[in-house]
Design an enzyme around this catalytic site. Structure first.
Site, PDB file in Angstrom:
ATOM      1  N   ASN A 136       0.877  -1.181   0.000  1.00 41.43           N
ATOM      2  CA  ASN A 136       0.000   0.000   0.000  1.00 41.43           C
ATOM      3  C   ASN A 136       0.909   1.224   0.000  1.00 41.43           C
ATOM      4  OD1 ASN A 136      -1.805   2.050   0.519  1.00 41.43           O
ATOM      5  ND2 ASN A 136      -2.256   1.410   2.626  1.00 41.43           N
ATOM      6  N   TRP A 137       1.059   1.828  -1.164  1.00 41.72           N
ATOM      7  CA  TRP A 137       2.009   2.944  -1.274  1.00 41.72           C
ATOM      8  C   TRP A 137       1.489   4.243  -0.661  1.00 41.72           C
ATOM      9  CZ3 TRP A 137       4.102   2.697  -7.023  1.00 41.72           C
ATOM     10  CH2 TRP A 137       4.727   1.437  -7.210  1.00 41.72           C
ATOM     11  N   LYS A 138       0.202   4.288  -0.394  1.00 38.65           N
ATOM     12  CA  LYS A 138      -0.416   5.522   0.132  1.00 38.65           C
ATOM     13  C   LYS A 138      -0.115   6.683  -0.818  1.00 38.65           C
ATOM     14  CE  LYS A 138      -0.103   3.455   4.638  1.00 38.65           C
ATOM     15  NZ  LYS A 138      -0.032   3.588   6.090  1.00 38.65           N
ATOM     16  N   HIS A 189      -9.501   1.714   4.796  1.00 36.51           N
ATOM     17  CA  HIS A 189      -8.233   1.887   5.517  1.00 36.51           C
ATOM     18  C   HIS A 189      -8.449   2.872   6.675  1.00 36.51           C
ATOM     19  CE1 HIS A 189      -4.126   2.939   6.465  1.00 36.51           C
ATOM     20  NE2 HIS A 189      -3.769   1.828   5.859  1.00 36.51           N
ATOM     21  N   GLU A 230      -6.770   5.243   7.663  1.00 34.22           N
ATOM     22  CA  GLU A 230      -6.525   6.644   7.300  1.00 34.22           C
ATOM     23  C   GLU A 230      -7.752   7.242   6.607  1.00 34.22           C
ATOM     24  OE1 GLU A 230      -2.840   5.816   5.311  1.00 34.22           O
ATOM     25  OE2 GLU A 230      -1.975   5.300   7.247  1.00 34.22           O
ATOM     26  N   GLU A 242      -5.540  -4.367  10.741  1.00 34.31           N
ATOM     27  CA  GLU A 242      -4.492  -3.364  10.930  1.00 34.31           C
ATOM     28  C   GLU A 242      -4.747  -2.579  12.213  1.00 34.31           C
ATOM     29  OE1 GLU A 242      -2.535  -2.368   6.917  1.00 34.31           O
ATOM     30  OE2 GLU A 242      -4.259  -1.056   7.122  1.00 34.31           O
ATOM     31  N   GLY A 246       2.495   2.624  10.656  1.00 38.94           N
ATOM     32  CA  GLY A 246       3.477   3.693  10.449  1.00 38.94           C
ATOM     33  C   GLY A 246       4.190   4.114  11.717  1.00 38.94           C
ATOM     34  N   SER A 298       3.280  -1.833  10.423  1.00 36.02           N
ATOM     35  CA  SER A 298       4.726  -1.958  10.637  1.00 36.02           C
ATOM     36  C   SER A 298       5.247  -3.364  10.373  1.00 36.02           C
ATOM     37  CB  SER A 298       5.114  -1.483  12.043  1.00 36.02           C
ATOM     38  OG  SER A 298       4.772  -0.114  12.202  1.00 36.02           O
ATOM     39  N   GLY A 325       2.833  -0.950   4.286  1.00 32.26           N
ATOM     40  CA  GLY A 325       2.931   0.458   3.914  1.00 32.26           C
ATOM     41  C   GLY A 325       4.387   0.837   3.688  1.00 32.26           C
ATOM     42  N   GLY A 326       5.020   1.372   4.738  1.00 32.29           N
ATOM     43  CA  GLY A 326       6.384   1.888   4.630  1.00 32.29           C
ATOM     44  C   GLY A 326       7.367   0.957   3.934  1.00 32.29           C
TER      45      GLY A 326
HETATM   46  P1  PGA Z   1       2.813   0.504   7.613  1.00 32.03           P
HETATM   47  O1  PGA Z   1       1.337   0.714   6.948  1.00 32.03           O
HETATM   48  O2  PGA Z   1       3.333  -0.805   7.091  1.00 32.03           O
HETATM   49  O3  PGA Z   1       3.617   1.678   7.165  1.00 32.03           O
HETATM   50  O4  PGA Z   1       2.596   0.458   9.089  1.00 32.03           O
HETATM   51  C1  PGA Z   1       0.455  -0.349   6.786  1.00 32.03           C
HETATM   52  C2  PGA Z   1      -0.847   0.150   6.215  1.00 32.03           C
HETATM   53  O5  PGA Z   1      -1.296   1.232   6.617  1.00 32.03           O
HETATM   54  O6  PGA Z   1      -1.458  -0.499   5.336  1.00 32.03           O
END
Ligand code: PGA
Length: 256
Positions: free
Chosen positions: A11-13, A97, A99, A169, A175, A215, A236-237
């Site tokens: 997930n590149w956001k 998500h 976010e 999640e 993050g 994470s 994500g990251g």
């Molecule tokens: P993260 O994000 O790996 O940076 O914690 C995961 C996500 O939000 O899908």
């Protein structure tokens, strides 16, 4: 030996221009674009779906979007539809998500509309659910998970459910560099599987993949993926760099 094929999704956001995204998928494809032991998915920003999809042609890596609107078309400035996503040969869409829930006030009811619309358009939803730190500390984790499952999956048939992926999640792990322990994650994944069994029956529940997100990194992926009900990761990251994403895919191969 896992009974479900592991899915590793990036997930590149809101990161990467199209050019940067094309570069990244080429690097990932060069390493793992031919294997089929693990299902690999990248979800770039909407504007990079076209370029990213073209760069993935001829590889086994799949393409997904990060969000969509439930309506097929119309006056919804700034939004994109399932049909537009499908046009780029994307097969998955991340929905709900945390976010989106936090910053864009998406409710379970609205997310449910998207889940149903995605399924109707033959896009596979990755429904994200998870508790905040306050909710965990107040011992409300499983209540929150149950409410998000009931709301997000209302009206989904047992048949369609096999096309849905759930991503657990925990919001406090996204993050932050602070992942759930494998035991904490497994406890919630097992609860989700039980909920799916009660609602859709054993056969369907055993087919649904439940990803962990928050994470996940090369250093903790193997331990998380070793858990019985953890069928992959939403990353994500660590998906923004080919090396770390590929290392997680390799950990998934070893766990398969
Ligand atoms: P993260 O994000 O790996 O940076 O914690 C995961 C996500 O939000 O899908």
């Amino acid at each position: 030996m896992k009974s479900r094929k592991i899915l590793i999704a990036g997930n590149w956001k809101m990161n990467k221009t199209t050019a940067e995204g094309v570069e990244l998928v080429k690097e990932i494809a060069a390493e793992v674009g031919k294997q089929s032991e693990v299902e690999v998915l990248v979800c770039p920003p909407a504007v990079a779906l076209d370029g990213g999809g073209k760069a993935l042609e001829g590889t086994s890596i799949k393409l997904g979007a990060q969000n969509m609107h439930p309506k097929p078309s119309g006056a919804f400035t700034g939004e994109i539809s399932a049909e537009m996503i499908r046009h780029h040969f994307a097969t998955y869409v991340i929905l709900g998500h945390s976010e989106r829930r936090t910053y864009f006030f998406e409710t379970d009811a609205f997310i449910n509309e998207k889940v149903l619309a995605a399924l109707k358009s033959l896009l596979r939803p990755i429904l994200c659910i998870g508790e905040t730190l306050e909710e965990r500390d107040a011992d409300k984790t499983l209540d929150v998970i149950r409410t998000q499952l009931e709301g997000g999956l209302a009206g989904v048939s047992a048949d369609d459910m096999t096309s849905v992926v759930i991503a657990y999640e925990p919001v406090w792990a996204i993050g932050t560099g602070r992942n759930a322990t494998p035991e904490q994650a497994q406890e919630v994944h097992a609860f989700i599987r039980k909920w799916l069994t009660d609602k859709f029956g054993e056969a369907v529940a055993q087919k649904v993949r439940i990803l962990y997100g928050g994470s996940m990194k090369p250093v903790n992926a193997a331990d998380l993926l070793a858990q019985e009900d953890i069928d992959g990761g939403l990353i994500g990251g660590a998906s923004l760099e080919a090396r770390s994403f590929v290392e997680i895919i390799n950990a998934a191969k070893a766990a398969s």
